[in-house]
Design an enzyme around this catalytic site. Structure first.
Site, PDB file in Angstrom:
ATOM      1  N   HIS A  97      -7.160   5.309  -2.927  1.00 42.85           N
ATOM      2  CA  HIS A  97      -7.230   6.009  -1.645  1.00 42.85           C
ATOM      3  C   HIS A  97      -8.669   5.868  -1.146  1.00 42.85           C
ATOM      4  O   HIS A  97      -9.597   6.317  -1.818  1.00 42.85           O
ATOM      5  CB  HIS A  97      -6.944   7.505  -1.796  1.00 42.85           C
ATOM      6  CG  HIS A  97      -5.581   7.825  -2.328  1.00 42.85           C
ATOM      7  ND1 HIS A  97      -5.303   8.994  -2.989  1.00 42.85           N
ATOM      8  CD2 HIS A  97      -4.424   7.133  -2.265  1.00 42.85           C
ATOM      9  CE1 HIS A  97      -4.015   9.004  -3.326  1.00 42.85           C
ATOM     10  NE2 HIS A  97      -3.463   7.885  -2.904  1.00 42.85           N
ATOM     11  N   GLU A 106      -1.239   1.821   3.786  1.00 37.77           N
ATOM     12  CA  GLU A 106      -0.881   2.836   4.764  1.00 37.77           C
ATOM     13  C   GLU A 106      -2.136   3.551   5.211  1.00 37.77           C
ATOM     14  O   GLU A 106      -3.018   3.838   4.406  1.00 37.77           O
ATOM     15  CB  GLU A 106       0.132   3.805   4.163  1.00 37.77           C
ATOM     16  CG  GLU A 106       1.493   3.144   4.010  1.00 37.77           C
ATOM     17  CD  GLU A 106       2.478   3.949   3.185  1.00 37.77           C
ATOM     18  OE1 GLU A 106       3.601   4.120   3.644  1.00 37.77           O
ATOM     19  OE2 GLU A 106       2.091   4.382   2.091  1.00 37.77           O
ATOM     20  N   ASP A 124      -4.425   4.157   2.135  1.00 38.21           N
ATOM     21  CA  ASP A 124      -3.722   4.181   0.852  1.00 38.21           C
ATOM     22  C   ASP A 124      -3.355   2.746   0.462  1.00 38.21           C
ATOM     23  O   ASP A 124      -2.606   2.088   1.176  1.00 38.21           O
ATOM     24  CB  ASP A 124      -2.467   5.045   1.058  1.00 38.21           C
ATOM     25  CG  ASP A 124      -1.675   5.246  -0.225  1.00 38.21           C
ATOM     26  OD1 ASP A 124      -2.212   4.979  -1.314  1.00 38.21           O
ATOM     27  OD2 ASP A 124      -0.514   5.666  -0.117  1.00 38.21           O
ATOM     28  N   SER A 164      -5.496   6.477  -7.610  1.00 37.86           N
ATOM     29  CA  SER A 164      -4.308   7.300  -7.364  1.00 37.86           C
ATOM     30  C   SER A 164      -3.782   7.933  -8.654  1.00 37.86           C
ATOM     31  O   SER A 164      -4.158   7.544  -9.761  1.00 37.86           O
ATOM     32  CB  SER A 164      -3.216   6.443  -6.734  1.00 37.86           C
ATOM     33  OG  SER A 164      -2.750   5.499  -7.685  1.00 37.86           O
ATOM     34  N   ASP A 170      -1.480   0.650  -2.192  1.00 34.97           N
ATOM     35  CA  ASP A 170      -0.518   0.757  -3.292  1.00 34.97           C
ATOM     36  C   ASP A 170      -0.636  -0.415  -4.271  1.00 34.97           C
ATOM     37  O   ASP A 170      -0.824  -1.551  -3.846  1.00 34.97           O
ATOM     38  CB  ASP A 170       0.911   0.742  -2.729  1.00 34.97           C
ATOM     39  CG  ASP A 170       1.477   2.148  -2.620  1.00 34.97           C
ATOM     40  OD1 ASP A 170       0.803   3.088  -3.081  1.00 34.97           O
ATOM     41  OD2 ASP A 170       2.574   2.284  -2.060  1.00 34.97           O
TER      42      ASP A 170
END
Ligand code: ZN
Length: 199
Positions: free
Chosen positions: A145, A166, A109, A138, A111
């Site tokens: 992602h 992440e 992930d 996203s 961001d």
């Protein structure tokens, strides 16, 4: 009454007070660009994901929901369903996928990596480490992602240029949009080496 909140999914900011001209729909240039990017993308999902009974709905607060409207949980398989059933449901605002132990499905992930100027260099560096695989934009329109196959037992969080990366492998649900980034394939590649290289 006019809508007074930013229309980008995941942004609850109030809209600036309009002067002359039409009421703005987004709180900022960043949100306008993200929302348009999200809308333009073509959608499709890998069969490796749609073929598994790992699907839930998600609400506007990003909480996982069952197709009957109750709350779902990434650790309660009885609250998951098929892609077909989840896609047909009108609960919440969209779909979610549960990363379950033993599936070898992982998600990286990234961001806030899609900026007004395009993909941030730190995110391009991470994408370049991955073989061609399914990458989606996203729900908020400003993150990515990266989906693939890898054994990730414990999730990890890594800082990059003030943003968060992440890595998830199990016991976690991901808000799925199916909006493909650039010309990525709708298939999952082995991300083991890419995941191991991220520290
Ligand atoms: Zn906004």
């Amino acid at each position: 009454m006019a809508n007074t909140l930013c229309e980008r999914e995941g942004c609850d900011s109030a809209l600036p007070v309009a002067g002359r001209g039409p009421m703005p729909r987004f709180c900022s240039t960043r949100c306008r660009v993200a929302a348009h990017r999200a809308r333009r993308a073509s959608t499709s999902l890998p069969a490796e994901l749609t073929g598994r009974r790992r699907w839930v709905r998600r609400d506007e607060r990003k909480a996982p929901r069952r197709t009957d409207g109750g709350f779902a949980s990434a650790t309660a398989p009885e609250s998951w369903t098929t892609h077909r059933e989840a896609a047909a449901s009108t609960v919440g605002v969209g779909l979610g996928y549960v990363l379950a132990a033993g599936d070898r499905v992982a998600c990286i992930d990234l961001d806030h990596c899609l900026t007004v100027d395009g993909l941030a260099p730190w995110a391009r560096d991470i994408l370049d480490r991955c073989p061609p695989t399914f990458v989606e934009i996203s729900a908020g329109g400003d993150g990515l992602h990266i989906w693939g196959r890898a054994d990730v037992v414990r999730g990890r969080r890594i800082r990059r240029d003030g943003s968060a990366v992440e890595i998830y492998g199990q016991g976690r649900y991901i808000a799925v949009t199916g909006r493909r980034f650039e010309d990525c394939p709708a298939t999952l590649a082995d991300l083991s080496e890419a995941v191991a290289s991220l520290t």
